[in-house]
Design a protein around this motif. Structure first.
Motif, mmCIF file in Angstrom:
data_model
loop_
_atom_site.group_PDB
_atom_site.id
_atom_site.type_symbol
_atom_site.label_atom_id
_atom_site.label_comp_id
_atom_site.label_asym_id
_atom_site.label_seq_id
_atom_site.Cartn_x
_atom_site.Cartn_y
_atom_site.Cartn_z
ATOM 1 N N LEU A 1 0.841 -1.204 0.000
ATOM 2 C CA LEU A 1 0.000 0.000 0.000
ATOM 3 C C LEU A 1 0.880 1.260 0.000
ATOM 4 O O LEU A 1 0.591 2.227 -0.716
ATOM 5 C CB LEU A 1 -0.921 0.000 1.225
ATOM 6 C CG LEU A 1 -1.962 1.121 1.283
ATOM 7 C CD1 LEU A 1 -2.922 1.013 0.100
ATOM 8 C CD2 LEU A 1 -2.748 1.079 2.583
ATOM 9 N N SER B 1 -11.146 4.169 -7.784
ATOM 10 C CA SER B 1 -11.549 2.759 -7.844
ATOM 11 C C SER B 1 -10.460 1.915 -8.505
ATOM 12 O O SER B 1 -10.280 0.754 -8.175
ATOM 13 C CB SER B 1 -12.895 2.602 -8.545
ATOM 14 O OG SER B 1 -12.749 2.642 -9.935
ATOM 15 N N TYR C 1 -7.252 2.479 -8.098
ATOM 16 C CA TYR C 1 -6.291 2.249 -7.012
ATOM 17 C C TYR C 1 -6.766 1.114 -6.109
ATOM 18 O O TYR C 1 -5.984 0.253 -5.705
ATOM 19 C CB TYR C 1 -6.099 3.525 -6.183
ATOM 20 C CG TYR C 1 -4.915 4.359 -6.641
ATOM 21 C CD1 TYR C 1 -3.607 3.902 -6.448
ATOM 22 C CD2 TYR C 1 -5.080 5.589 -7.253
ATOM 23 C CE1 TYR C 1 -2.515 4.650 -6.859
ATOM 24 C CE2 TYR C 1 -3.990 6.352 -7.671
ATOM 25 C CZ TYR C 1 -2.709 5.875 -7.467
ATOM 26 O OH TYR C 1 -1.630 6.598 -7.870
ATOM 27 N N ILE C 2 -8.061 1.126 -5.799
ATOM 28 C CA ILE C 2 -8.603 0.061 -4.955
ATOM 29 C C ILE C 2 -8.420 -1.292 -5.644
ATOM 30 O O ILE C 2 -7.959 -2.261 -5.048
ATOM 31 C CB ILE C 2 -10.093 0.319 -4.626
ATOM 32 C CG1 ILE C 2 -10.208 1.568 -3.749
ATOM 33 C CG2 ILE C 2 -10.722 -0.890 -3.934
ATOM 34 C CD1 ILE C 2 -11.636 2.038 -3.501
ATOM 35 N N LEU D 1 -6.214 -4.498 -4.443
ATOM 36 C CA LEU D 1 -6.814 -5.827 -4.246
ATOM 37 C C LEU D 1 -6.076 -6.898 -5.046
ATOM 38 O O LEU D 1 -5.903 -8.019 -4.579
ATOM 39 C CB LEU D 1 -8.301 -5.796 -4.614
ATOM 40 C CG LEU D 1 -9.192 -5.050 -3.624
ATOM 41 C CD1 LEU D 1 -10.624 -4.947 -4.148
ATOM 42 C CD2 LEU D 1 -9.182 -5.753 -2.265
ATOM 43 N N PHE E 1 -18.090 -0.224 -9.377
ATOM 44 C CA PHE E 1 -18.005 -1.004 -8.148
ATOM 45 C C PHE E 1 -19.021 -2.130 -8.236
ATOM 46 O O PHE E 1 -20.195 -1.937 -7.940
ATOM 47 C CB PHE E 1 -18.306 -0.125 -6.926
ATOM 48 C CG PHE E 1 -17.189 0.808 -6.579
ATOM 49 C CD1 PHE E 1 -16.123 0.392 -5.798
ATOM 50 C CD2 PHE E 1 -17.197 2.117 -7.045
ATOM 51 C CE1 PHE E 1 -15.085 1.254 -5.476
ATOM 52 C CE2 PHE E 1 -16.161 2.987 -6.732
ATOM 53 C CZ PHE E 1 -15.103 2.559 -5.951
ATOM 54 N N PHE F 1 -15.720 -7.607 -5.627
ATOM 55 C CA PHE F 1 -15.253 -7.587 -4.240
ATOM 56 C C PHE F 1 -15.396 -8.966 -3.617
ATOM 57 O O PHE F 1 -14.529 -9.417 -2.873
ATOM 58 C CB PHE F 1 -16.008 -6.538 -3.428
ATOM 59 C CG PHE F 1 -15.601 -5.141 -3.785
ATOM 60 C CD1 PHE F 1 -14.399 -4.622 -3.320
ATOM 61 C CD2 PHE F 1 -16.380 -4.364 -4.624
ATOM 62 C CE1 PHE F 1 -13.999 -3.341 -3.661
ATOM 63 C CE2 PHE F 1 -15.984 -3.081 -4.969
ATOM 64 C CZ PHE F 1 -14.796 -2.557 -4.499
#
Ligand SMILES: Nc1ncnc2c1ncn2[C@@H]1O[C@H](COP(=O)(O)OP(=O)(O)O)[C@@H](O)[C@H]1O
Ligand SMILES: [Mg+2]
Lengths: 243, 241
Positions: A108, A134, A136-137, A141, A215, A220
């Motif tokens: 991170l 999003s 970056y997220i 992940l 999203f 997820f």
């Protein structure tokens, strides 16, 4: 509580050695370097950063995430400190969670240090910052997925080289698995069912939608279940080895 | 106190520990004697909860190590045979980490670390990185970790292994002193150690107890009044069988 103790020790140990610095610097050089060269950031004016910047992340993580995470259980088993850890009042699960979080934190830090590129696109144009967040997220992940995978491999062996090679191979398969040019070739050679299975194992499907600012719950769920599976697998292997 | 009841361990088809039972009460120091490969370390690993027994059970202060490992482990200080340590830490850093694991904090943590460093003569290397320590210091650092939280039960696997004669003497004195208000189980294959620091000793061979008693009783049983002779008698006859 004990997870935090383990987490702090692991994180300190990353930064007490050159490992974390080396990996962070390599990631920064390569991710930004590729963006401005092969990513053709300046020429195509890709303000979303999807193709110029984030596209490279899985390729870098498939090499760097194993380098971060391989020591997690390999060192513990090679030095015999697993015997200390196993007799401390710390559950295997806390130890696994603490170690995983420490490795994730290192990645991170590397990822957040790429912030100048975000400032640059905002200076040059008017990007969709929601999509950048999003992305970056999604990128984080993907990295966590590879860290989980490497951790699982590290539970099997006390040999760093073996762990690194096996983990890099598995992560590479996950990157190639859903990569468009590969699936296209695969579709010519095999059945649709095979292609689907390979794509499901790959990360692009899930990463790509986050890259576009979508999203989707299913992505997820996929990342969370893959990582959980790796951590549960690690716990199972470690217990089985002691029995 | 330590209660071990009919504990056994198989590795595949190999029987490493065979129905072992013994008890160590508070104020007792039990010497665990036996040739290499007798099953001493395996027994200790089961008692400390590192590996599960194939059958039987161990209780620490009445708490089962298999049913309630977390509680039981808080009562134990353990020195593994190879004295493993995190090489990337300093002695001080390592002991502080162990204190955190043991839920010590604030001044209790600092006092515990200071005391362990003093007891194990580590003052001169307290801020040195563990990977630069000599073997004796590594061993004592790991011993310090076992004593840190002032546990009721101490389990020491060959605590004097690799130490020079002065250090051996110090550790034996330490065991004797700590044994007054703790239950201590320690393994060795050095027979003088038994007379020097044990209140009781068992001799283990091929996973079974072959002799048991106070040092004086064992010497009385011995053919010509020496522990070495007894050790040779009970273990060699067994190996021949
Ligand atoms: N993890 C393991 N897998 C297979 N065999 C083992 C394992 N650990 C110990 N053993 C075997 O169990 C026996 C007892 O070993 P150990 O308890 O280390 O003996 P000691 O400590 O008395 O020298 C030995 O024959 C050893 O080879
Ligand atoms: Mg041993």
């Amino acid at each position: 509580m004990n997870t935090l103790t383990i987490f702090r020790r692991e994180l300190k140990s990353y930064f007490a050695q050159p490992t974390a610095y080396a990996i962070i610097v390599i990631f920064l050089i390569l991710s930004l370097g590729l963006t401005f060269t092969f990513g053709e950031f300046m020429r195509i004016g890709d303000a979303s950063l999807e193709y110029s910047f984030f596209f490279w992340h899985p390729w870098l993580y498939m090499l760097l995430a194993p380098a971060i995470a391989m020591r997690l259980w390999v060192d513990e088993q090679r030095n015999g400190t697993i015997e200390l850890l196993g007799t401390f009042p710390v559950s295997t699960w806390s130890a696994i969670a603490g170690k995983f979080l420490a490795a994730a934190t290192v990645s991170l830090v590397a990822l957040l240090l790429t912030f100048p590129i975000v400032i640059t696109v905002n200076y040059l144009g008017s990007p969709d910052n929601g999509a950048i967040i999003s992305s970056y997220i999604g990128s984080f992940l993907v990295c966590c997925t590879f860290i989980g995978m490497t951790m699982l491999v590290s539970a099997f062996t006390r040999d760093q080289v073996v762990c690194l090679i096996v983990a890099v191979t598995l992560c590479t398969l996950m990157v190639l698995g859903g990569y468009e040019p590969v699936t296209r070739e695969l579709a010519k050679a095999t059945s649709p069912a095979t292609v689907e299975a390979v794509t499901a194992f790959g990360i692009w499907d899930h990463f790509a939608s986050l890259n576009r600012g979508l999203f989707r719950l299913q992505d997820f769920v996929w990342f969370a279940s893959f990582i959980t599976l790796c951590l549960v697998g690690t716990s199972t292997i470690l217990s089985a080895k002691r029995a | 106190m330590i209660e071990v009841v009919n504990i056994s361990k198989h590795f595949g088809t190999k029987l490493a520990v065979d129905q072992l039972s013994f008890t160590v009460r508070k104020g007792e120091v039990l010497g665990f004697l036996g040739p290499n490969g007798a099953g001493k370390s395996t027994t200790m690993r089961m008692v400390t909860g590192f590996i599960p027994p194939s059958s039987g059970e161990a209780r620490i202060c009445g708490i089962s190590i298999t049913e309630n490992p977390y509680e039981a482990k808080t009562k134990i200080g353990y020195l593994p045979e190879s004295a493993p340590l995190y090489n990337d830490m300093t002695v001080m850093g390592f002991l502080k980490f162990c204190a955190d694991v043991r839920k010590l904090s604030g001044s209790a943590k600092n006092d515990a670390v200071e005391k362990a460093i003093e007891t194990c003569f580590l003052t001169s290397v307290a801020h040195q990185s563990i990977d630069t320590l000599s073997k004796g210091y590594r061993h004592r650092t790991c011993l310090a970790q076992a004593l840190l939280h002032d546990p009721e039960v101490l389990i020491l696997d060959e605590p004097t292994d690799g130490l020079d004669p002065n250090q051996k003497y110090e550790v034996r004195q330490l065991i004797k002193r700590l044994g007054k208000d703790k239950a201590i189980l320690f393994s060795t294959h050095i027979l003088e150690e038994v007379e020097a620091s044990c209140t009781r000793a068992v001799i283990v061979d091929r996973g079974k107890i072959v002799a048991d008693g106070t040092p004086a009783e064992l010497i009385a049983k011995a053919p010509n009044g020496s522990l070495t002779e007894l050790f040779r008698k009970v273990t060699t006859t067994d190996t021949a069988a």
